[in-house]
Design an enzyme around this catalytic site. Sequence first.
Site, PDB file in Angstrom:
ATOM      1  N   SER A 140       0.839  -1.197   0.000  1.00 23.10           N
ATOM      2  CA  SER A 140       0.000   0.000   0.000  1.00 23.10           C
ATOM      3  C   SER A 140       0.873   1.246   0.000  1.00 23.10           C
ATOM      4  O   SER A 140       2.021   1.226   0.469  1.00 23.10           O
ATOM      5  CB  SER A 140      -0.900   0.009   1.239  1.00 23.10           C
ATOM      6  OG  SER A 140      -1.567   1.248   1.385  1.00 23.10           O
ATOM      7  N   TYR A 154      -1.217  -1.004  10.460  1.00 26.95           N
ATOM      8  CA  TYR A 154      -1.488  -1.197   9.034  1.00 26.95           C
ATOM      9  C   TYR A 154      -0.312  -0.744   8.171  1.00 26.95           C
ATOM     10  O   TYR A 154       0.205  -1.504   7.339  1.00 26.95           O
ATOM     11  CB  TYR A 154      -2.759  -0.463   8.628  1.00 26.95           C
ATOM     12  CG  TYR A 154      -3.140  -0.694   7.180  1.00 26.95           C
ATOM     13  CD1 TYR A 154      -3.743  -1.887   6.792  1.00 26.95           C
ATOM     14  CD2 TYR A 154      -2.889   0.263   6.207  1.00 26.95           C
ATOM     15  CE1 TYR A 154      -4.071  -2.124   5.466  1.00 26.95           C
ATOM     16  CE2 TYR A 154      -3.222   0.037   4.877  1.00 26.95           C
ATOM     17  CZ  TYR A 154      -3.811  -1.153   4.515  1.00 26.95           C
ATOM     18  OH  TYR A 154      -4.137  -1.377   3.203  1.00 26.95           O
TER      19      TYR A 154
END
Length: 265
Positions: A140, A154
């Site tokens: 990401s 995350y």
Amino acid sequence: MAQRTALITGASAGIGAAFAEVFAANGFDLVLTARREDRLSAVAARLRERHGRRVDVVVIDHSEPPAAERLCAELDARRITVDALVNNAGYGVPGLYANVPWATQQTMLQVMVVGVAELTRRLWPGMLERGYGRVINVASLAGLVPAPAGHTLYGATKAFLIKFSEALAQEGRPHGVHVTAVCPGFTRSEFHDVTGTREQMKGMPSWMWLDAATVAQQGYDAVMAGEPMRITGRVNKAVALAVRYVPQWLVRIVSGRMAKSYRKT
């Protein structure tokens, strides 16, 4: 040329299902994994009809520590050789670190770090021996920019996937094995429904979003070209470039303010 097979985790929707579509369109047979059997079977049926490929379904929960071992045992039982692996299964855990139980955080680490590393390790030697392999780790943009409060682990898990991919890419290149970390930004998928942040995301401008099909196609093109990392979309590339050259104190302030509009704390 021998028929190739791609294994895609978290393939019941979103980016995972989009990767399945791209690999099938390029002549790969498929093995799709996820927890939701009904959704997974629907994706498999659609791909068989559209592309005429063999599509195997393995219902498995990647949050369980034995998942990688069980999956590989099932592949052996079905006599399936995996030529391409897409580690896509993943999710976010909203909330401040102190407010989220450790068991919840530990489960996420199992899915997004430990499980990825183990499954890749189990399939890696065969790719090296055969002189062909493709591994995509869905990371990401969050792994490349300063991490704001909330969703604490995350960005850290995605940064791990990027570095993991870069090292593996160097190890695999002499043997014809390519590894790519795909780094999307905001993507139209079920991700924000799962994390319960859909309402917060409604305020994000449309030009910041990509669809899952575009992310998957760019990821496929990158791994076939031997790129260790691909940031999808022009906006995300501009953001990643900016954080390298803008003073970090300023980046952290801007990032923190923006995150308040779309992250639960």
